[in-house]
Scaffold this motif. Structure first.
Motif, PDB file in Angstrom:
ATOM      1  N   SER A  10       0.836  -1.199   0.000  1.00  0.00           N
ATOM      2  CA  SER A  10       0.000   0.000   0.000  1.00  0.00           C
ATOM      3  C   SER A  10       0.870   1.247   0.000  1.00  0.00           C
ATOM      4  O   SER A  10       2.063   1.188   0.310  1.00  0.00           O
ATOM      5  N   GLU A  11       0.253   2.382  -0.309  1.00  0.00           N
ATOM      6  CA  GLU A  11       0.969   3.646  -0.286  1.00  0.00           C
ATOM      7  C   GLU A  11       1.379   4.040   1.127  1.00  0.00           C
ATOM      8  O   GLU A  11       2.236   4.898   1.304  1.00  0.00           O
ATOM      9  N   ALA A  53     -10.925  -0.312   6.227  1.00  0.00           N
ATOM     10  CA  ALA A  53      -9.788   0.069   5.380  1.00  0.00           C
ATOM     11  C   ALA A  53      -9.401   1.512   5.666  1.00  0.00           C
ATOM     12  O   ALA A  53     -10.261   2.382   5.778  1.00  0.00           O
ATOM     13  N   PRO A  72      -4.903  -1.684   4.983  1.00  0.00           N
ATOM     14  CA  PRO A  72      -5.377  -1.258   3.664  1.00  0.00           C
ATOM     15  C   PRO A  72      -6.727  -1.843   3.245  1.00  0.00           C
ATOM     16  O   PRO A  72      -7.346  -1.335   2.317  1.00  0.00           O
ATOM     17  N   ILE A  73      -7.165  -2.908   3.900  1.00  0.00           N
ATOM     18  CA  ILE A  73      -8.483  -3.485   3.618  1.00  0.00           C
ATOM     19  C   ILE A  73      -9.162  -3.791   4.954  1.00  0.00           C
ATOM     20  O   ILE A  73      -8.493  -4.013   5.958  1.00  0.00           O
ATOM     21  N   VAL A 108     -13.102  -9.121   1.773  1.00  0.00           N
ATOM     22  CA  VAL A 108     -12.891  -8.343   0.552  1.00  0.00           C
ATOM     23  C   VAL A 108     -12.396  -9.302  -0.531  1.00  0.00           C
ATOM     24  O   VAL A 108     -11.428 -10.042  -0.319  1.00  0.00           O
ATOM     25  N   GLU A 112     -10.637  -7.240  -5.892  1.00  0.00           N
ATOM     26  CA  GLU A 112     -10.665  -5.869  -5.377  1.00  0.00           C
ATOM     27  C   GLU A 112      -9.340  -5.526  -4.698  1.00  0.00           C
ATOM     28  O   GLU A 112      -8.824  -4.408  -4.841  1.00  0.00           O
ATOM     29  N   ILE A 113      -8.792  -6.479  -3.946  1.00  0.00           N
ATOM     30  CA  ILE A 113      -7.515  -6.258  -3.262  1.00  0.00           C
ATOM     31  C   ILE A 113      -6.418  -6.011  -4.292  1.00  0.00           C
ATOM     32  O   ILE A 113      -5.640  -5.065  -4.174  1.00  0.00           O
ATOM     33  N   ALA A 115      -6.740  -4.884  -7.249  1.00  0.00           N
ATOM     34  CA  ALA A 115      -6.967  -3.604  -7.927  1.00  0.00           C
ATOM     35  C   ALA A 115      -6.587  -2.416  -7.042  1.00  0.00           C
ATOM     36  O   ALA A 115      -6.132  -1.386  -7.539  1.00  0.00           O
ATOM     37  N   GLU A 116      -6.761  -2.546  -5.733  1.00  0.00           N
ATOM     38  CA  GLU A 116      -6.499  -1.456  -4.788  1.00  0.00           C
ATOM     39  C   GLU A 116      -5.034  -1.334  -4.395  1.00  0.00           C
ATOM     40  O   GLU A 116      -4.551  -0.242  -4.133  1.00  0.00           O
ATOM     41  N   LEU A 117      -4.331  -2.459  -4.308  1.00  0.00           N
ATOM     42  CA  LEU A 117      -2.966  -2.466  -3.798  1.00  0.00           C
ATOM     43  C   LEU A 117      -1.955  -2.650  -4.925  1.00  0.00           C
ATOM     44  O   LEU A 117      -2.324  -2.915  -6.066  1.00  0.00           O
TER      45      LEU A 117
END
Length: 129
Positions: A10-11, A53, A72-73, A108, A112-113, A115-117
């Motif tokens: 994650s950022e 999250a 992050p989630i 989750v 989706e994970i 795509a997000e991370l």
């Protein structure tokens, strides 16, 4: 950096490793532990605690500062790394192995994970910016 291709990033400089059946292990990256310096204390959540999250799920104190560990989630903590209570410097020594912070269960979906991370390559590129 020595970021593993098997993890998501994650950022906020945490990594996630999928354990299967919706269970994940979370820790901070090598970059994060290098930035913090010598870690002297870790405040861990309680097992069973739920996080959304973007919430702080733990606090890491170093000789430089204190930082929240951002999950992050969303998920429910199912295990904490009890070794960090007595030996918080494990995070400095082995951020991807014995220095993990929590394990949690999340519903989750993996797509989706993903795509997000970030992947390891994407995270390395993020660090280079």
């Amino acid at each position: 950096m020595n970021n593993s291709d098997d993890y998501f990033y994650s950022e906020s400089h945490v990594w996630l490793e999928e354990q299967g059946d919706g269970i994940f292990t979370l820790g901070i990256t090598e970059h994060a532990q290098n930035s913090l310096g010598d870690i002297v204390f870790v405040e861990l959540p309680a097992e069973g605690q739920q996080f959304a999250a973007g919430e702080g799920c733990a606090v890491i104190e170093s000789v430089k500062s204190a930082s929240d560990v951002i999950i992050p989630i969303s998920g429910e903590v199912i295990a904490i790394n009890q070794q960090l209570v007595e030996t918080p410097e494990l995070i400095n020594q082995e951020p991807f192995n014995n220095g993990w912070i929590v394990r949690f269960r999340s519903d989750v979906p993996m797509d989706e994970i993903a795509a997000e991370l970030m992947s390891a390559d994407d995270y390395d590129a993020f660090l280079d910016q």
